[in-house]
Scaffold this motif. Sequence first.
Motif, PDB file in Angstrom:
ATOM      1  N   ALA A 185       0.786  -1.112  -0.095  1.00 46.40           N
ATOM      2  CA  ALA A 185      -0.055   0.081  -0.157  1.00 46.40           C
ATOM      3  C   ALA A 185       1.036   1.211  -0.136  1.00 46.40           C
ATOM      4  O   ALA A 185       0.644   2.283  -0.804  1.00 46.40           O
ATOM      5  N   TRP A 186       1.780   1.290   0.809  1.00 48.03           N
ATOM      6  CA  TRP A 186       2.659   2.573   1.023  1.00 48.03           C
ATOM      7  C   TRP A 186       3.453   2.701  -0.483  1.00 48.03           C
ATOM      8  O   TRP A 186       3.884   3.887  -0.751  1.00 48.03           O
ATOM      9  N   GLY A 187       4.083   1.519  -0.984  1.00 49.49           N
ATOM     10  CA  GLY A 187       4.665   1.775  -2.336  1.00 49.49           C
ATOM     11  C   GLY A 187       3.599   2.265  -3.412  1.00 49.49           C
ATOM     12  O   GLY A 187       3.995   3.212  -4.236  1.00 49.49           O
ATOM     13  N   TYR A 188       2.786   1.841  -3.570  1.00 46.94           N
ATOM     14  CA  TYR A 188       1.620   2.536  -4.486  1.00 46.94           C
ATOM     15  C   TYR A 188       1.293   3.928  -4.149  1.00 46.94           C
ATOM     16  O   TYR A 188       1.152   4.763  -4.820  1.00 46.94           O
ATOM     17  N   ALA A 189       1.032   4.109  -2.795  1.00 47.20           N
ATOM     18  CA  ALA A 189       0.564   5.441  -2.378  1.00 47.20           C
ATOM     19  C   ALA A 189       1.848   6.490  -2.693  1.00 47.20           C
ATOM     20  O   ALA A 189       1.664   7.496  -3.141  1.00 47.20           O
ATOM     21  N   ALA A 190       3.007   5.927  -2.460  1.00 48.33           N
ATOM     22  CA  ALA A 190       4.138   6.959  -2.639  1.00 48.33           C
ATOM     23  C   ALA A 190       4.497   7.277  -4.147  1.00 48.33           C
ATOM     24  O   ALA A 190       4.684   8.531  -4.409  1.00 48.33           O
ATOM     25  N   GLN A 191       4.398   6.188  -4.973  1.00 52.55           N
ATOM     26  CA  GLN A 191       4.369   6.650  -6.413  1.00 52.55           C
ATOM     27  C   GLN A 191       3.221   7.462  -6.900  1.00 52.55           C
ATOM     28  O   GLN A 191       3.628   8.353  -7.561  1.00 52.55           O
ATOM     29  N   ALA A 192       1.983   7.078  -6.461  1.00 50.95           N
ATOM     30  CA  ALA A 192       0.848   7.802  -6.878  1.00 50.95           C
ATOM     31  C   ALA A 192       1.019   9.410  -6.552  1.00 50.95           C
ATOM     32  O   ALA A 192       0.854  10.355  -7.411  1.00 50.95           O
TER      33      ALA A 192
END
Length: 413
Positions: A185-192
């Motif tokens: 979740a954090w990986g997707y959130a950071a990239q977005a």
Amino acid sequence: MVLRLLKYGLRSDYPVTGDIPVTPTLKPAYDVVIIGAGGHGLACAHYLSKYHGIHDVAVLDKGWLAGGNTARNTTTIRSNYITPQGIAFYKEGVTLYEAMSEELDFNVMFSQRGQLTFAHSEATLRSFHLRAETGRHMGIGIEVVDQKGVEALCPHLNMDYGGALEVLGGLWHPDGGTARHDAVAWGYAAQAARRGVEIHQRTEVTAIEVAGGRVQAVVTNRGRIAAGQVMIACGGMNYDMALKAGVELPIRCYPLQAMVTQPVKPWLHTLVSSVSLHTYLVQSSRGEMVIGGGSDPYQLYSTRSTLDMKEHLAEGAVHLFPFLKNLRLLRQWAGITDMTPDYSPIMGESPVDGLWLDCGWGTWGFKATPVAGKRMAECIATGRVPEILQPFALERFERFALLNEMGATAASH
């Protein structure tokens, strides 16, 4: 990835960046509003911004980032389903997980160690042969193993020779694995967020405005937001959220409980499950024994844990591995599963133009995170439902084109 980690570790000054910005002020309008800041919503925002050039996106959540079912699952990833449509979909999910750490420049701790499901009866063993044939036809790693094969893969298992629950064989799925749910979740959130997507926590959607058969806006506790397109991806609350737009979904919600023990030295190197015992186990990277099973047999919007489920899961785990009886439990929790009649998700268009559905995940939403995000982003960006999602359309219930995945779970419901 390895060289970057090494360089980072040897530096005397560590560059610190705010990967996920603080909640900004809501704008009056966005091109896309995603309801639900869990894995699916954040993945969709990532793929929209990176691959489709759509950056004017708001991800809303009434709680906090990944605080719902994304944080309340047991992290299993696999593609050994029953229907060809389901296998094809989850196979793409496994492929995306294999490359996820590179995709997100973030270590999601993906560990592909295989899943072994036990057969305690001849009938189960016959069904495993059918699943294996279908899976091999669809190109996934899957095979039926005999008793010696089970013992070789899981030498600590109580085979219960001559007993009522004797292990006669197993379904071996080497593609299965786990990943760290919050890291995903954090990986997707950071990239977005780096591409301009806004993540609004503590922002509850109280209404969805529809006019002339098309979605117009969402109303939140922080104000009204006009929206070109809206996607619903809020786990156990999907039924209630869709109803705000006048769409009633064939979904019923049930609690799904799990628990973990104190950490011990690594010994269980595969994911194991027993449909007859309604129990599955996996050892986490911290050494904890993660134990789960089937969902509760009654409808309820609650994430509380119960003593009877704790006893049931402990009984199943100790039968499979008797030496676990002295381990202490650390914690127990539950998520809210949104079940459809055929145990397959609902993805794609809704009866309301501009309103997209990513719902009905039951007990396997986490493993679908990347493929659901990727394909739902394609829907929103192109206005067309890709072929891989078409079997999961809401209208299948009107056409009686059901995709029965009821027996595909690691611990049957």
